[in-house]
Design a protein around this motif. Sequence first.
Motif, mmCIF file in Angstrom:
data_model
loop_
_atom_site.group_PDB
_atom_site.id
_atom_site.type_symbol
_atom_site.label_atom_id
_atom_site.label_comp_id
_atom_site.label_asym_id
_atom_site.label_seq_id
_atom_site.Cartn_x
_atom_site.Cartn_y
_atom_site.Cartn_z
ATOM 1 N N SER A 241 19.969 -33.926 48.513
ATOM 2 C CA SER A 241 19.667 -33.731 47.091
ATOM 3 C C SER A 241 20.495 -34.724 46.300
ATOM 4 C CB SER A 241 20.034 -32.315 46.649
ATOM 5 O OG SER A 241 19.221 -31.373 47.295
ATOM 6 N N VAL A 242 19.835 -35.482 45.444
ATOM 7 C CA VAL A 242 20.518 -36.459 44.606
ATOM 8 C C VAL A 242 20.333 -36.057 43.149
ATOM 9 C CG1 VAL A 242 20.635 -38.886 43.919
ATOM 10 C CG2 VAL A 242 20.157 -38.296 46.303
ATOM 11 N N ALA A 243 21.443 -35.957 42.421
ATOM 12 C CA ALA A 243 21.410 -35.611 41.003
ATOM 13 C C ALA A 243 21.490 -36.884 40.170
ATOM 14 C CB ALA A 243 22.573 -34.696 40.653
ATOM 15 N N THR A 244 20.570 -37.016 39.226
ATOM 16 C CA THR A 244 20.638 -38.095 38.247
ATOM 17 C C THR A 244 20.795 -37.464 36.870
ATOM 18 O OG1 THR A 244 18.226 -38.191 38.012
ATOM 19 C CG2 THR A 244 19.243 -39.691 39.605
ATOM 20 N N THR A 245 21.470 -38.163 35.993
ATOM 21 C CA THR A 245 21.734 -37.634 34.663
ATOM 22 C C THR A 245 21.290 -38.637 33.615
ATOM 23 O OG1 THR A 245 23.643 -36.457 35.530
ATOM 24 C CG2 THR A 245 23.534 -36.699 33.155
ATOM 25 N N ARG A 246 20.678 -38.135 32.574
ATOM 26 C CA ARG A 246 20.304 -38.972 31.435
ATOM 27 C C ARG A 246 20.665 -38.198 30.168
ATOM 28 N NH1 ARG A 246 15.538 -37.811 28.772
ATOM 29 N NH2 ARG A 246 14.311 -36.160 29.685
ATOM 30 N N PHE A 247 20.645 -38.899 29.062
ATOM 31 C CA PHE A 247 20.969 -38.271 27.786
ATOM 32 C C PHE A 247 19.753 -38.337 26.880
ATOM 33 C CE2 PHE A 247 24.954 -39.546 29.608
ATOM 34 C CZ PHE A 247 25.762 -38.449 29.370
ATOM 35 N N ARG A 248 19.558 -37.281 26.099
ATOM 36 C CA ARG A 248 18.458 -37.255 25.137
ATOM 37 C C ARG A 248 18.963 -36.651 23.837
ATOM 38 N NH1 ARG A 248 14.873 -32.393 27.732
ATOM 39 N NH2 ARG A 248 16.253 -30.714 27.119
ATOM 40 N N GLY B 172 22.645 -32.672 18.661
ATOM 41 C CA GLY B 172 23.086 -34.035 18.942
ATOM 42 C C GLY B 172 22.625 -34.491 20.306
ATOM 43 N N ARG B 173 23.480 -35.230 20.951
ATOM 44 C CA ARG B 173 23.149 -35.815 22.248
ATOM 45 C C ARG B 173 23.354 -34.785 23.365
ATOM 46 N NH1 ARG B 173 25.984 -41.296 24.510
ATOM 47 N NH2 ARG B 173 24.757 -41.407 26.385
ATOM 48 N N GLU B 174 22.296 -34.568 24.195
ATOM 49 C CA GLU B 174 22.353 -33.606 25.299
ATOM 50 C C GLU B 174 22.281 -34.330 26.635
ATOM 51 O OE1 GLU B 174 18.907 -31.191 24.756
ATOM 52 O OE2 GLU B 174 19.934 -29.809 23.412
ATOM 53 N N GLU B 175 23.023 -33.828 27.604
ATOM 54 C CA GLU B 175 22.973 -34.347 28.968
ATOM 55 C C GLU B 175 21.940 -33.542 29.750
ATOM 56 O OE1 GLU B 175 25.994 -34.034 32.611
ATOM 57 O OE2 GLU B 175 26.774 -35.225 30.947
ATOM 58 N N VAL B 176 21.044 -34.245 30.451
ATOM 59 C CA VAL B 176 20.004 -33.596 31.248
ATOM 60 C C VAL B 176 20.135 -34.085 32.693
ATOM 61 C CG1 VAL B 176 17.529 -33.279 31.572
ATOM 62 C CG2 VAL B 176 18.465 -33.536 29.260
ATOM 63 N N THR B 177 20.304 -33.138 33.625
ATOM 64 C CA THR B 177 20.421 -33.480 35.033
ATOM 65 C C THR B 177 19.123 -33.135 35.747
ATOM 66 O OG1 THR B 177 22.798 -33.095 35.015
ATOM 67 C CG2 THR B 177 21.719 -33.056 37.164
ATOM 68 N N GLN B 178 18.649 -34.066 36.565
ATOM 69 C CA GLN B 178 17.440 -33.883 37.366
ATOM 70 C C GLN B 178 17.838 -33.969 38.837
ATOM 71 O OE1 GLN B 178 14.090 -33.533 36.171
ATOM 72 N NE2 GLN B 178 13.731 -33.022 38.303
#
Length: 113
Positions: free
Chosen positions: A31-38, A43-49
């Motif tokens: 399992s590989v977790a990637t993170t992006r911000f939206r 304000g700015r939220e971190e989203v992990t997929q």
Amino acid sequence: MASLNEVRLIGNLGKDPEVREVGGTPNCTISVATTRFRKGENGREEVTQWHRVVLWGQLAEYAGRYLKKGAPVYVGGYLETRKWTDNDGQDHYTTEVVAEDLQGLGARRPAEG
């Protein structure tokens, strides 16, 4: 018409790789977790997929030998969807990344174990 099925990920392992053999060939699912911000309400939220990645052969052996939970990795491969039927006759589908390239992005040391 041309088509393209290519995936590139840079992220972190969610757990230690466990290598097993399938038909005499080393296999490993990670399992590989990637993170992006939206932009969110506050304000700015971190989203992990989370991405399910399947490794075969030398890539599976490499993962088992050198990678641990939390390790940063690069994965290159393609998407594949599999279908299976459970014991109740219900069809299920899963889409996963089949790795053609895997590189640890941290220091290269054999995993203890």
